[in-house]
Design a protein around this motif. Structure first.
Motif, PDB file in Angstrom:
ATOM      1  N   HIS A 120       0.809  -1.216   0.000  1.00 19.81           N
ATOM      2  CA  HIS A 120       0.000   0.000   0.000  1.00 19.81           C
ATOM      3  C   HIS A 120       0.846   1.271   0.000  1.00 19.81           C
ATOM      4  O   HIS A 120       0.351   2.353  -0.299  1.00 19.81           O
ATOM      5  CB  HIS A 120      -0.938   0.008   1.219  1.00 19.81           C
ATOM      6  CG  HIS A 120      -0.234  -0.258   2.519  1.00 19.81           C
ATOM      7  ND1 HIS A 120       0.113  -1.531   2.930  1.00 19.81           N
ATOM      8  CD2 HIS A 120       0.193   0.584   3.494  1.00 19.81           C
ATOM      9  CE1 HIS A 120       0.725  -1.466   4.105  1.00 19.81           C
ATOM     10  NE2 HIS A 120       0.776  -0.200   4.464  1.00 19.81           N
ATOM     11  N   LEU A 121       2.161   1.146   0.324  1.00 21.10           N
ATOM     12  CA  LEU A 121       3.055   2.310   0.321  1.00 21.10           C
ATOM     13  C   LEU A 121       3.848   2.433  -0.985  1.00 21.10           C
ATOM     14  O   LEU A 121       4.682   3.336  -1.123  1.00 21.10           O
ATOM     15  CB  LEU A 121       4.045   2.212   1.499  1.00 21.10           C
ATOM     16  CG  LEU A 121       3.430   2.230   2.910  1.00 21.10           C
ATOM     17  CD1 LEU A 121       4.524   2.057   3.955  1.00 21.10           C
ATOM     18  CD2 LEU A 121       2.663   3.520   3.146  1.00 21.10           C
ATOM     19  N   LEU A 122       3.590   1.559  -1.943  1.00 25.33           N
ATOM     20  CA  LEU A 122       4.370   1.544  -3.177  1.00 25.33           C
ATOM     21  C   LEU A 122       4.075   2.786  -4.025  1.00 25.33           C
ATOM     22  O   LEU A 122       2.929   3.215  -4.152  1.00 25.33           O
ATOM     23  CB  LEU A 122       4.034   0.280  -3.969  1.00 25.33           C
ATOM     24  CG  LEU A 122       4.953  -0.069  -5.155  1.00 25.33           C
ATOM     25  CD1 LEU A 122       6.344  -0.433  -4.658  1.00 25.33           C
ATOM     26  CD2 LEU A 122       4.354  -1.238  -5.943  1.00 25.33           C
ATOM     27  N   ASP A 123       5.134   3.343  -4.633  1.00 24.61           N
ATOM     28  CA  ASP A 123       4.943   4.505  -5.504  1.00 24.61           C
ATOM     29  C   ASP A 123       4.243   4.073  -6.798  1.00 24.61           C
ATOM     30  O   ASP A 123       4.308   2.916  -7.211  1.00 24.61           O
ATOM     31  CB  ASP A 123       6.290   5.156  -5.818  1.00 24.61           C
ATOM     32  CG  ASP A 123       7.197   4.242  -6.613  1.00 24.61           C
ATOM     33  OD1 ASP A 123       7.242   4.376  -7.839  1.00 24.61           O
ATOM     34  OD2 ASP A 123       7.861   3.367  -5.987  1.00 24.61           O
ATOM     35  N   ALA A 124       3.598   5.018  -7.438  1.00 20.73           N
ATOM     36  CA  ALA A 124       2.767   4.733  -8.613  1.00 20.73           C
ATOM     37  C   ALA A 124       3.582   4.172  -9.763  1.00 20.73           C
ATOM     38  O   ALA A 124       3.144   3.246 -10.466  1.00 20.73           O
ATOM     39  CB  ALA A 124       2.034   5.993  -9.046  1.00 20.73           C
ATOM     40  N   ALA A 125       4.814   4.702  -9.991  1.00 24.58           N
ATOM     41  CA  ALA A 125       5.625   4.227 -11.110  1.00 24.58           C
ATOM     42  C   ALA A 125       5.998   2.762 -10.922  1.00 24.58           C
ATOM     43  O   ALA A 125       5.937   1.960 -11.868  1.00 24.58           O
ATOM     44  CB  ALA A 125       6.880   5.090 -11.247  1.00 24.58           C
ATOM     45  N   SER A 126       6.395   2.381  -9.701  1.00 25.04           N
ATOM     46  CA  SER A 126       6.731   0.980  -9.430  1.00 25.04           C
ATOM     47  C   SER A 126       5.511   0.094  -9.643  1.00 25.04           C
ATOM     48  O   SER A 126       5.613  -1.018 -10.188  1.00 25.04           O
ATOM     49  CB  SER A 126       7.237   0.825  -7.996  1.00 25.04           C
ATOM     50  OG  SER A 126       8.452   1.515  -7.795  1.00 25.04           O
ATOM     51  N   ALA A 127       4.338   0.599  -9.216  1.00 28.58           N
ATOM     52  CA  ALA A 127       3.118  -0.191  -9.368  1.00 28.58           C
ATOM     53  C   ALA A 127       2.787  -0.413 -10.838  1.00 28.58           C
ATOM     54  O   ALA A 127       2.401  -1.516 -11.248  1.00 28.58           O
ATOM     55  CB  ALA A 127       1.957   0.508  -8.656  1.00 28.58           C
ATOM     56  N   VAL A 128       2.954   0.629 -11.656  1.00 29.60           N
ATOM     57  CA  VAL A 128       2.659   0.504 -13.091  1.00 29.60           C
ATOM     58  C   VAL A 128       3.613  -0.488 -13.744  1.00 29.60           C
ATOM     59  O   VAL A 128       3.207  -1.351 -14.548  1.00 29.60           O
ATOM     60  CB  VAL A 128       2.740   1.881 -13.789  1.00 29.60           C
ATOM     61  CG1 VAL A 128       2.668   1.716 -15.305  1.00 29.60           C
ATOM     62  CG2 VAL A 128       1.618   2.791 -13.295  1.00 29.60           C
ATOM     63  N   LEU A 129       4.904  -0.400 -13.422  1.00 30.49           N
ATOM     64  CA  LEU A 129       5.875  -1.321 -13.996  1.00 30.49           C
ATOM     65  C   LEU A 129       5.561  -2.769 -13.599  1.00 30.49           C
ATOM     66  O   LEU A 129       5.572  -3.675 -14.445  1.00 30.49           O
ATOM     67  CB  LEU A 129       7.289  -0.951 -13.554  1.00 30.49           C
ATOM     68  CG  LEU A 129       8.411  -1.918 -13.987  1.00 30.49           C
ATOM     69  CD1 LEU A 129       8.402  -2.133 -15.504  1.00 30.49           C
ATOM     70  CD2 LEU A 129       9.768  -1.412 -13.527  1.00 30.49           C
ATOM     71  N   LEU A 130       5.284  -2.988 -12.341  1.00 29.09           N
ATOM     72  CA  LEU A 130       4.959  -4.341 -11.894  1.00 29.09           C
ATOM     73  C   LEU A 130       3.713  -4.865 -12.607  1.00 29.09           C
ATOM     74  O   LEU A 130       3.646  -6.039 -12.992  1.00 29.09           O
ATOM     75  CB  LEU A 130       4.741  -4.366 -10.382  1.00 29.09           C
ATOM     76  CG  LEU A 130       6.006  -4.332  -9.512  1.00 29.09           C
ATOM     77  CD1 LEU A 130       5.648  -4.226  -8.042  1.00 29.09           C
ATOM     78  CD2 LEU A 130       6.852  -5.596  -9.747  1.00 29.09           C
ATOM     79  N   ARG A 131       2.731  -4.002 -12.796  1.00 24.14           N
ATOM     80  CA  ARG A 131       1.511  -4.423 -13.475  1.00 24.14           C
ATOM     81  C   ARG A 131       1.816  -4.871 -14.902  1.00 24.14           C
ATOM     82  O   ARG A 131       1.321  -5.902 -15.378  1.00 24.14           O
ATOM     83  CB  ARG A 131       0.528  -3.249 -13.498  1.00 24.14           C
ATOM     84  CG  ARG A 131      -0.790  -3.476 -14.198  1.00 24.14           C
ATOM     85  CD  ARG A 131      -1.709  -4.373 -13.363  1.00 24.14           C
ATOM     86  NE  ARG A 131      -1.770  -5.741 -13.854  1.00 24.14           N
ATOM     87  CZ  ARG A 131      -2.492  -6.700 -13.277  1.00 24.14           C
ATOM     88  NH1 ARG A 131      -3.187  -6.444 -12.190  1.00 24.14           N
ATOM     89  NH2 ARG A 131      -2.501  -7.909 -13.776  1.00 24.14           N
TER      90      ARG A 131
END
Length: 882
Positions: A120-131
Motif C-alpha cells: 500500500h506504500l508503493l509509488d505509482a511508477a513501481s506499481a505501473v511497472l509491476l503491473r
C-alpha cells in the motif's frame, strides 16, 4: 530454543490453511499475484517470506522489495535495485518493455516472483511497472497489505484480481503451537493464557513478549515444561517502541482517558466522558486502542491490549498518577458509591495514591477481594491496617488470604488471634474452620485435628458441633481415611438449604465425592459430584470455594470407572475455567489429568500434566499435590526410558509433604524406575507393599491399579484372585477389565489376552491393551499360528499409536521361534541394563552359574552373542519402536 537463549527466526506455525491456499492458487496458470492482508503485527511479512521461499523452491527466481513512505517519494524507488542495468527509462513505454525482455531472458525462459512488503506504500511508477511485468507473464507478485490503509489507483490495480489471503490474529490453540515450536517444548496452561491474553494473538507482540521474558529470565524451563514467573511481563525495547508509536498516533486530548484506563483497567463510560470528549472516545475505538463493553445497563471501557496499560503506566509521573487516582475515587463517591464493588475501587485507588485509606473502607474492600478470590489484593489492603484497627473480621480475612498464598505460619498466628477475638460461638467456629484448613494445607493434619477437638469441646450448639464434625470428616476422607470419613458423611445433606453452613457443605460434598471414588463406588461418586457442581453453580454468590472445584473428584470417579474420555473432557473444562483466575482447583485438575493419562497409557501426556501440576502447585502454594505429582512424573519418565529424569523426580518427591491421597500410588515412581532397570522382582516387592497400604486405608481403586501393575511385571498369578474380588465391589468397566487382564496373563491364554486387549482398548486404556495384545502375539507365535500372531501384533501396534515412546517389560517380549521363559526374560532384562551376573544372582537369589546358564539360553534363542546385542534385541521389537 532453550533456557534463556534467543531466537533468530520465529517459527511459522498455525498457518497451514493459508499455505495450502497459496499452493492451490500458485498452481493455477491464471494466477498473477497473491496478496496477504491483515492488521499490523499478525505475521504478514513472515508468511509472505515463506510463500516466496516455496515459490523459489519450485523453480522461480526470487526478488524482494520493501515499500516505504520515504521510497514512495521517488518514482521506482522501491524496486530500483531490481531494474536491469543499462535500460533507458527516459521513454517509460519502451523502457518498461525492455525491462520485461531482459528479465524474461532468452526464449522467455525465466520466471520471476517479486515479494513487495507493505504494498500500500508503493509509488505509482513501481506499481505501473509491476503491473506491466505481470501482464507480460514475466513476474508474479507476492505482497503484504495492511488492512484499512489507503492506496493509490495504480496499487489498487495490482491487487484487483489478486488471490487474497486474509490473515488474522492467532487463536489460543495456534499460540500454543507457535510457543511449543519456538521454545522446543510444552508450555503450561497458565503461561499460555497469560501470553495469549497479553498479545491478543498478535504474532509480533507475542514474539517480543517471549523474547523479553527469556532475556529477563521470567520465562524458564524446569526440565519438563515452560512456565512464566508471576508478575508483569517484561517488554523489549522494540515492543515498547511499537506500542508507543500506536499510542502517540492518538489525539493528544485522549491521553487522560488512556492513562486512567491504564491505572484502573476498566472505567465507566460516564467517567471516561468526564475527562475526554465522546467524539475522541469514538476515535480511540475506531483506532483499536479501546473497546466498549455493555453489560445490561452499564457500559465500560477498557484498553484493547494489556500491553498498552503496561507502557502507559511506565511513563506516568508519580504526582500525575496520584492525581488521576484520587480524582477518580472522588467521582465514585460523588455518584454515591452505590455499586457493590465501589468500596474496593475507592480503597485501592486511595491506597495506590497515598499509601493509606479509611480502615472501614479497607475492610469492606478486602471482603470484596476475598469474594473474587484475589488473595494478593486482600493482603495488600489489610497490610495497610495498623494493629489498633485489627478486628475479628480483619484477622480472619487476612489469615485466610495468607494461607492461600502459602504463608501458613503467619496465617496461623492471625487465625488464632481471630479465635481469641471471637465474641460468639459462630465466629469461633468460623475461625476454627479457617485455621484447621490452613494447618491441613501446610501439612499439619494432626495439629488441625487437635485444634478442631479443642474447639468442639467448647461448642454447645448442635449447629456448631455439626459444622465442626463435617469439617473433620471432610479432612479425614481426603487424608488417607476414606472409610472413616465417609461414615461421618453418611447423613450429609443433599439439599444445601438444609445444610448448617454452605461453605462447609461445599467442602464436604467434594470430599464425599472423592471418598466414594476412592472406595470404588464410582457411580455414586459421579452422581454426588454432578449434583454438587450444579448446586454450587446455582449458589455461586454464596459459596466461598470455586464452584468448579466440585468437578475435581468427579474426574477421578469417571477415570476409575473406565470413562476416560468423559474424565478428560471434565478436566479440560475445569482447567479452562480456572486458568484465567489462577484458581487452585486447577492445580488438582492437572494432577487428575496426569493420572488419567497414566491410566490411558499415554505416558508422554501424563508426564507433561504432572510437570504442569508441579509448576502450578508452586505458584499457587498447593504442596499436598507435589508428592503424587513427582511420583507420577518419575513413573512416566521411567516408562519413557528417561531414567535420569525419573531419579531427579524421586529425589524431589522425598522433600515433599507425604500425604495418603491415593494411598500407595506414591510408590509408582520407584516401581517403574526399578522395572526400567530390569529389577522386576524388586519392583513387584514394592508394589506388594504399596498395595497393602492402599488396602489398609481403604483406597480400593488405588489397590486395583497397583495389583494390575504386579500382573504387568510378572506376578499375574499372585494377584488374580484379589483383583477379581475387588472388581466385584467396584462400579464401571475398568476394574473388571483389569481383573480379566491379570487372569489372562496368569493362564497365558492367547484367546483371552486378545479379547481383553479389545476390552481395554474400548475403555481407552491403550497401553494395557497393547501389552495384552503383545502377550497374545507371543503366545500365538509359540503355537506356530502365524495368522493369529500377525493379527495380535497388528492390534498391539494400533494401540501403541496412542502411547508414544512407552517401554514396558511386556512390550519387550521378543518374537522368536523359541520364546524366552519368564526367568530368562527377567535375567535378560537385567543383563541388558548392564547389571553384572553377580548382582543379578544376588537380586534374584540365584547362583551366578544359574544366571549365566539362563543368559546363555537367552543368547541362543535371540541369536546374539553380547550384552549390547541383547539390549538391542530386547528393544528392537516392532511394537516398541513402531
Amino acid at each position: 530454543m532453550t533456557g534463556k537463549a534467543g531466537f533468530s527466526r520465529w517459527p511459522l506455525v498455525g498457518r497451514e490453511g493459508e499455505l495450502e491456499a497459496f499452493r492451490l492458487a500458485w498452481h493455477d496458470r491464471r494466477c498473477h499475484s497473491v496478496v496477504v492482508v491483515g492488521p499490523a503485527g499478525v505475521g504478514k511479512s513472515r508468511l509472505a517470506e515463506e510463500l516466496l521461499s516455496r515459490a523459489v523452491g519450485n523453480g522461480w527466481k526470487g526478488a524482494r522489495a520493501t515499500a516505504t513512505a520515504a521510497a514512495a517519494q521517488v518514482p521506482l524507488g522501491a524496486i530500483a535495485h531490481l531494474l536491469p542495468t543499462g535500460v533507458d527509462l527516459s521513454d517509460p513505454v519502451e523502457g518498461f518493455a525492455a525491462v520485461a525482455r531482459v528479465l524474461a531472458g532468452p526464449q522467455r525462459a525465466r520466471r520471476w516472483v517479486v515479494l513487495v512488503d507493505d504494498l500500500h506504500l508503493l509509488d505509482a511508477a513501481s506499481a505501473v511497472l509491476l503491473r506491466q511485468l505481470m501482464d507480460a507473464g514475466v513476474v508474479r507478485l507476492i505482497a503484504t497489505v495492511r488492512c484499512a490503509e489507503p492506496a493509490g489507483d495504480a496499487v489498487d490495480a495490482l491487487t484487483k484480481a489478486a488471490h487474497r489471503i486474509d490473515l488474522t490474529a492467532f487463536d489460543q490453540g495456534q499460540v500454543e503451537g507457535v510457543l511449543r515450536a519456538a521454545l522446543g517444548g510444552p508450555v503450561g496452561r497458565h503461561t499460555l493464557h497469560t501470553l495469549y491474553t497479553a498479545s491478543g494473538g498478535n504474532a509480533l507482540y507475542l514474539q517480543e513478549l517471549v523474547r523479553g521474558a527469556l532475556e529477563a529470565g521470567t520465562l524458564a524451563n524446569d526440565g519438563e515444561i515452560w512456565e512464566l514467573a508471576e508478575g508483569a511481563l517484561p517488554a523489549t525495547p522494540k515492543l515498547t517502541e511499537l506500542i508507543e508509536a500506536r499510542l502517540i498516533a492518538a489525539d493528544p486530548t485522549t491521553r487522560p482517558v488512556l492513562e486512567l484506563l491504564a491505572l484502573c483497567n476498566s472505567v465507566a463510560l460516564a467517567d471516561a466522558q468526564s475527562v475526554t470528549p465522546s467524539s475522541a472516545l469514538a476515535e480511540l475505538e475506531a483506532q483499536g486502542l479501546i473497546k466498549v463493553i455493555t453489560d445490561r445497563h452499564r457500559t465500560t471501557l477498557t484498553l484493547t491490549h494489556p500491553l498498552y496499560g503496561e507502557t502507559l503506566r511506565a511513563t506516568l509521573p508519580a504526582l500525575r498518577r496520584r492525581r488521576l487516582l484520587l480524582d477518580h475515587a472522588d467521582r465514585t463517591r460523588a455518584y454515591g458509591a452505590r455499586r457493590r464493588e465501589d468500596a474496593l475501587h475507592i480503597a485501592t485507588r486511595q491506597l495506590a495514591a497515598t499509601g493509606s485509606a479509611d480502615p472501614v473502607l479497607l475492610l469492606q474492600a478486602a471482603a470484596l477481594a476475598r469474594h473474587a478470590h484475589d488473595f494478593q489484593q486482600v493482603t495488600i489492603l489489610l497490610d495497610a491496617l495498623d494493629k489498633d484497627n485489627r478486628t475479628y473480621n480483619s484477622c480472619l480475612l487476612h489469615g485466610e488470604a495468607l494461607g492461600q498464598l502459602g504463608q501458613w505460619e503467619q496465617a496461623d498466628i492471625l487465625l488464632a488471634e481471630a479465635e481469641t477475638r471471637a465474641s460468639e460461638e459462630t465466629e469461633k467456629v468460623a475461625a476454627t474452620l479457617a485455621r484447621t484448613w490452613n494447618l491441613f494445607w501446610g501439612g499439619r493434619f494432626e495439629n488441625a485435628m487437635q485444634v478442631s477437638d479443642t474447639v468442639l469441646a467448647q461448642v454447645a450448639s448442635p449447629r456448631g458441633r455439626r459444622v465442626l464434625t463435617l469439617n473433620e470428616a471432610a479432612m479425614r476422607t481426603i487424608s488417607g481415611q476414606p472409610v472413616q470419613g465417609l461414615a461421618m458423611l453418611e447423613d450429609l445433606e443433599t439439599d444445601v438449604e438444609q445444610a448448617p453452613d454452605i461453605d462447609v457443605w461445599a467442602v464436604a460434598m467434594v470430599s464425599k465425592t472423592a471418598g466414594l471414588a476412592f472406595i470404588g463406588r464410582s457411580d455414586d461418586a459421579i452422581s454426588w459430584g454432578r449434583n454438587a457442581h450444579a448446586t454450587a453453580q446455582r449458589e455461586q454468590q454464596k459459596i466461598g470455594p470455586h464452584p468448579v472445584n466440585q468437578l475435581n473428584p468427579l474426574i477421578h470417579g469417571l477415570a476409575d470407572a473406565g470413562r476416560l474420555a468423559e474424565a478428560r473432557a471434565t478436566a479440560d473444562h475445569l482447567i479452562a475455567e480456572t486458568v484465567a483466575v489462577d484458581a487452585w482447583p486447577g492445580v488438582y485438575a492437572r494432577l487428575f489429568r496426569g493420572r488419567l493419562e497414566w491410566l490411558a497409557g499415554n505416558v508422554t501426556e501424563a508426564r507433561r500434566w504432572y510437570a504442569e501440576t508441579i509448576a502450578q502447585a508452586r505458584i499457587h502454594y498447593v504442596p499436598r499435590v507435589l508428592s503424587q505429582a513427582w511420583a507420577g512424573l518419575a513413573a512416566s519418565a521411567a516408562v519413557l526410558g528417561d531414567l535420569e529424569a525419573a531419579e531427579t523426580a524421586l529425589a524431589e518427591m522425598r522433600t515433599c509433604i507425604q500425604v495418603d491421597h491415593f494411598a500407595g500410588e506414591e510408590y509408582l515412581g520407584r516401581v517403574w524406575l526399578c522395572a526400567a532397570r530390569g529389577h522386576l522382582t524388586q519392583a513387584r516387592d514394592l508394589l506388594v507393599e504399596a498395595a497393602a497400604k492402599a488396602h489398609n486405608t481403604g483406597h480400593i481403586t488405588s489397590e486395583i491399579l497397583l495389583l494390575t501393575d504386579i500382573a504387568r511385571l510378572g506376578g499375574a498369578k499372585d494377584v488374580t484372585d484379589q483383583l477379581a474380588k475387588l472388581a466385584r465391589s467396584c462400579d464401571g468397566a475398568f476394574a473388571p477389565a483389569r481383573a480379566h487382564f491379570a487372569a489372562a496373563l496368569a493362564t497365558d491364554d492367547p484367546d483371552q489376552l486378545q479379547k481383553v486387549s479389545g476390552e481395554l482398548r474400548d475403555i481407552g486404556a491403550y497401553l494395557l491393551a497393547a501389552e495384552a495384545a503383545t502377550a497374545a502375539a507371543t503366545a500365538w507365535h509359540r503355537t506356530g499360528n502365524t495368522r493369529r500372531t500377525t493379527a495380535a501384533a497388528s492390534q498391539a501396534h494400533a494401540c501403541l499409536a496412542y502411547c508414544e515412546g512407552a517401554r514396558t517389560p511386556l512390550l519387550t517380549t521378543p518374537q522368536t521361534t523359541a520364546p524366552l521363559t519368564k526367568r530368562e526374560r527377567e535375567i535378560a532384562l537385567l543383563a541388558a541394563a548392564g547389571t553384572p551376573s553377580r548382582i543379578v544372582a544376588d537380586t534374584l537369589h540365584l547362583s551366578v552359574r544359574t544366571v549365566d546358564n539362563h543368559l546363555q539360553h537367552a543368547y541362543t534363542k535371540l541369536g546374539v552373542t553380547t550384552r549390547r546385542e541383547l539390549s538391542n534385541a530386547l528393544r528392537g521389537s516392532e511394537h516398541v519402536q513402531r
